[in-house]
Design a protein around this motif. Structure first.
Motif, PDB file in Angstrom:
ATOM      1  N   MET A  29     -36.773  12.925 -23.557  1.00  0.00           N
ATOM      2  CA  MET A  29     -35.559  12.779 -22.753  1.00  0.00           C
ATOM      3  C   MET A  29     -35.037  14.111 -22.249  1.00  0.00           C
ATOM      4  SD  MET A  29     -33.034   9.954 -24.335  1.00  0.00           S
ATOM      5  CE  MET A  29     -33.938   9.201 -25.668  1.00  0.00           C
ATOM      6  N   ARG A  30     -35.167  15.143 -23.072  1.00  0.00           N
ATOM      7  CA  ARG A  30     -34.716  16.485 -22.664  1.00  0.00           C
ATOM      8  C   ARG A  30     -35.402  16.935 -21.379  1.00  0.00           C
ATOM      9  NH1 ARG A  30     -32.351  19.310 -27.139  1.00  0.00           N
ATOM     10  NH2 ARG A  30     -32.698  18.126 -29.050  1.00  0.00           N
ATOM     11  N   GLU A  31     -36.597  16.399 -21.136  1.00  0.00           N
ATOM     12  CA  GLU A  31     -37.368  16.792 -19.962  1.00  0.00           C
ATOM     13  C   GLU A  31     -37.014  15.993 -18.711  1.00  0.00           C
ATOM     14  OE1 GLU A  31     -41.571  17.453 -20.540  1.00  0.00           O
ATOM     15  OE2 GLU A  31     -41.252  17.394 -22.719  1.00  0.00           O
ATOM     16  N   TRP A  32     -36.549  14.753 -18.868  1.00  0.00           N
ATOM     17  CA  TRP A  32     -36.320  13.939 -17.682  1.00  0.00           C
ATOM     18  C   TRP A  32     -34.879  13.509 -17.458  1.00  0.00           C
ATOM     19  CZ3 TRP A  32     -34.666   8.840 -17.990  1.00  0.00           C
ATOM     20  CH2 TRP A  32     -34.840   8.182 -19.217  1.00  0.00           C
ATOM     21  N   TRP A  33     -34.058  13.443 -18.505  1.00  0.00           N
ATOM     22  CA  TRP A  33     -32.672  13.004 -18.297  1.00  0.00           C
ATOM     23  C   TRP A  33     -31.834  14.245 -17.985  1.00  0.00           C
ATOM     24  CZ3 TRP A  33     -31.392   7.666 -19.938  1.00  0.00           C
ATOM     25  CH2 TRP A  33     -30.165   7.246 -19.387  1.00  0.00           C
ATOM     26  N   VAL A  34     -32.070  14.797 -16.798  1.00  0.00           N
ATOM     27  CA  VAL A  34     -31.416  16.028 -16.371  1.00  0.00           C
ATOM     28  C   VAL A  34     -30.586  15.735 -15.129  1.00  0.00           C
ATOM     29  CG1 VAL A  34     -31.772  18.401 -15.596  1.00  0.00           C
ATOM     30  CG2 VAL A  34     -33.326  17.397 -17.285  1.00  0.00           C
ATOM     31  N   ASP A  35     -29.336  16.120 -15.174  1.00  0.00           N
ATOM     32  CA  ASP A  35     -28.429  15.942 -14.049  1.00  0.00           C
ATOM     33  C   ASP A  35     -28.363  17.254 -13.285  1.00  0.00           C
ATOM     34  OD1 ASP A  35     -26.350  15.629 -12.274  1.00  0.00           O
ATOM     35  OD2 ASP A  35     -24.876  15.045 -13.774  1.00  0.00           O
ATOM     36  N   PRO A  36     -28.955  17.315 -12.085  1.00  0.00           N
ATOM     37  CA  PRO A  36     -28.968  18.584 -11.361  1.00  0.00           C
ATOM     38  C   PRO A  36     -27.570  19.073 -10.982  1.00  0.00           C
ATOM     39  CG  PRO A  36     -29.894  16.832 -10.013  1.00  0.00           C
ATOM     40  CD  PRO A  36     -29.633  16.253 -11.367  1.00  0.00           C
ATOM     41  N   LYS A  37     -26.620  18.163 -10.796  1.00  0.00           N
ATOM     42  CA  LYS A  37     -25.250  18.575 -10.475  1.00  0.00           C
ATOM     43  C   LYS A  37     -24.611  19.286 -11.661  1.00  0.00           C
ATOM     44  CE  LYS A  37     -24.256  15.052  -7.039  1.00  0.00           C
ATOM     45  NZ  LYS A  37     -23.444  13.892  -6.714  1.00  0.00           N
ATOM     46  N   ALA A  38     -24.866  18.763 -12.857  1.00  0.00           N
ATOM     47  CA  ALA A  38     -24.299  19.373 -14.065  1.00  0.00           C
ATOM     48  C   ALA A  38     -25.166  20.518 -14.565  1.00  0.00           C
ATOM     49  CB  ALA A  38     -24.152  18.317 -15.160  1.00  0.00           C
ATOM     50  N   LEU A 138     -34.175   8.577 -12.787  1.00  0.00           N
ATOM     51  CA  LEU A 138     -35.406   7.787 -12.793  1.00  0.00           C
ATOM     52  C   LEU A 138     -36.526   8.471 -12.008  1.00  0.00           C
ATOM     53  CD1 LEU A 138     -33.752   4.299 -12.587  1.00  0.00           C
ATOM     54  CD2 LEU A 138     -34.774   5.403 -14.596  1.00  0.00           C
ATOM     55  N   SER A 139     -36.173   9.241 -11.002  1.00  0.00           N
ATOM     56  CA  SER A 139     -37.177  10.050 -10.312  1.00  0.00           C
ATOM     57  C   SER A 139     -37.766  11.100 -11.269  1.00  0.00           C
ATOM     58  CB  SER A 139     -36.552  10.734  -9.097  1.00  0.00           C
ATOM     59  OG  SER A 139     -37.473  11.587  -8.475  1.00  0.00           O
ATOM     60  N   ASN A 140     -36.903  11.701 -12.066  1.00  0.00           N
ATOM     61  CA  ASN A 140     -37.369  12.660 -13.078  1.00  0.00           C
ATOM     62  C   ASN A 140     -38.321  11.992 -14.068  1.00  0.00           C
ATOM     63  OD1 ASN A 140     -35.676  14.571 -11.917  1.00  0.00           O
ATOM     64  ND2 ASN A 140     -34.123  14.425 -13.517  1.00  0.00           N
ATOM     65  N   LEU A 141     -37.971  10.775 -14.505  1.00  0.00           N
ATOM     66  CA  LEU A 141     -38.811  10.030 -15.443  1.00  0.00           C
ATOM     67  C   LEU A 141     -40.177   9.761 -14.817  1.00  0.00           C
ATOM     68  CD1 LEU A 141     -39.279   8.415 -18.067  1.00  0.00           C
ATOM     69  CD2 LEU A 141     -38.195   6.463 -16.916  1.00  0.00           C
ATOM     70  N   LYS A 142     -40.184   9.315 -13.582  1.00  0.00           N
ATOM     71  CA  LYS A 142     -41.428   9.027 -12.867  1.00  0.00           C
ATOM     72  C   LYS A 142     -42.286  10.288 -12.777  1.00  0.00           C
ATOM     73  CE  LYS A 142     -42.982   7.391  -8.322  1.00  0.00           C
ATOM     74  NZ  LYS A 142     -43.921   6.356  -8.687  1.00  0.00           N
ATOM     75  N   THR A 143     -41.689  11.404 -12.414  1.00  0.00           N
ATOM     76  CA  THR A 143     -42.408  12.669 -12.291  1.00  0.00           C
ATOM     77  C   THR A 143     -43.025  13.072 -13.639  1.00  0.00           C
ATOM     78  OG1 THR A 143     -41.011  13.403 -10.477  1.00  0.00           O
ATOM     79  CG2 THR A 143     -42.189  15.120 -11.711  1.00  0.00           C
ATOM     80  N   LEU A 144     -42.263  12.944 -14.697  1.00  0.00           N
ATOM     81  CA  LEU A 144     -42.760  13.307 -16.033  1.00  0.00           C
ATOM     82  C   LEU A 144     -43.955  12.458 -16.438  1.00  0.00           C
ATOM     83  CD1 LEU A 144     -42.381  14.865 -18.767  1.00  0.00           C
ATOM     84  CD2 LEU A 144     -41.035  12.887 -19.488  1.00  0.00           C
ATOM     85  N   LEU A 145     -43.862  11.152 -16.227  1.00  0.00           N
ATOM     86  CA  LEU A 145     -44.907  10.239 -16.715  1.00  0.00           C
ATOM     87  C   LEU A 145     -46.152  10.203 -15.831  1.00  0.00           C
ATOM     88  CD1 LEU A 145     -42.715   7.304 -18.015  1.00  0.00           C
ATOM     89  CD2 LEU A 145     -43.825   9.121 -19.341  1.00  0.00           C
ATOM     90  N   GLU A 146     -46.002  10.596 -14.587  1.00  0.00           N
ATOM     91  CA  GLU A 146     -47.179  10.584 -13.705  1.00  0.00           C
ATOM     92  C   GLU A 146     -47.856  11.937 -13.729  1.00  0.00           C
ATOM     93  OE1 GLU A 146     -46.095   7.087 -10.574  1.00  0.00           O
ATOM     94  OE2 GLU A 146     -45.780   9.132  -9.898  1.00  0.00           O
TER      95      GLU A 146
END
Length: 146
Positions: A29-38, A138-146
């Protein structure tokens, strides 16, 4: 029948088991649940048993919990459902919304992930916030898993 307030569907070249792991594993999660605004990551912390509390916590060392809720369903590797509320509204059920991750094998090597976030009427600002947040996360999640 009431329609959901927010639905996002994405297709990921992976397996349902890997999506499931990413939804539960704090290190992933540390790798994909990232809020670029924050500018920082968040993790969801729980034992993931139905009825258990979960917390959406910043990993910047502050210990700040941004969202809380209760696990409703955790059926590997198909469905994860939990309530969603601001910490100050944790005891006001009328201000809780609901998040459901539905994971299904779609085609050979492809998973359809549907995220439904509904019951948002109790917090009018939340729909605006999640409408920008879910696509990014979810885009981050997709990028991580692909």
């Amino acid at each position: 029948m009431k329609k959901p307030d927010y639905v996002y569907v994405t297709y990921i070249a992976t397996t349902p088991e890997k999506v499931w792991q990413a939804l539960h594993d704090v290190d992933l999660m540390r790798e994909w649940w990232v809020d670029p605004k924050a500018g920082s990551a968040r993790v969801n912390v729980s034992d993931w048993q139905p009825g258990s509390r979960w917390e959406h916590t910043r990993v910047d060392g502050s210990g700040i919990v941004d969202i809380v809720g209760k696990v409703v369903e955790n059926t590997a590797p198909r469905r994860l459902e939990f309530t969603w509320a601001r910490p100050e509204d944790a005891n006001e059920a009328s201000k809780h919304s609901r998040v459901v991750f539905d994971i299904e094998a779609y085609a050979d090597g492809l998973v359809r992930l549907t995220v439904t976030h509904d019951d948002l009427a109790g917090d009018s600002r939340m729909l605006e916030s999640i409408s920008g947040g879910w696509p990014t996360i979810l885009s981050n999640l997709k990028t991580l898993l692909e």
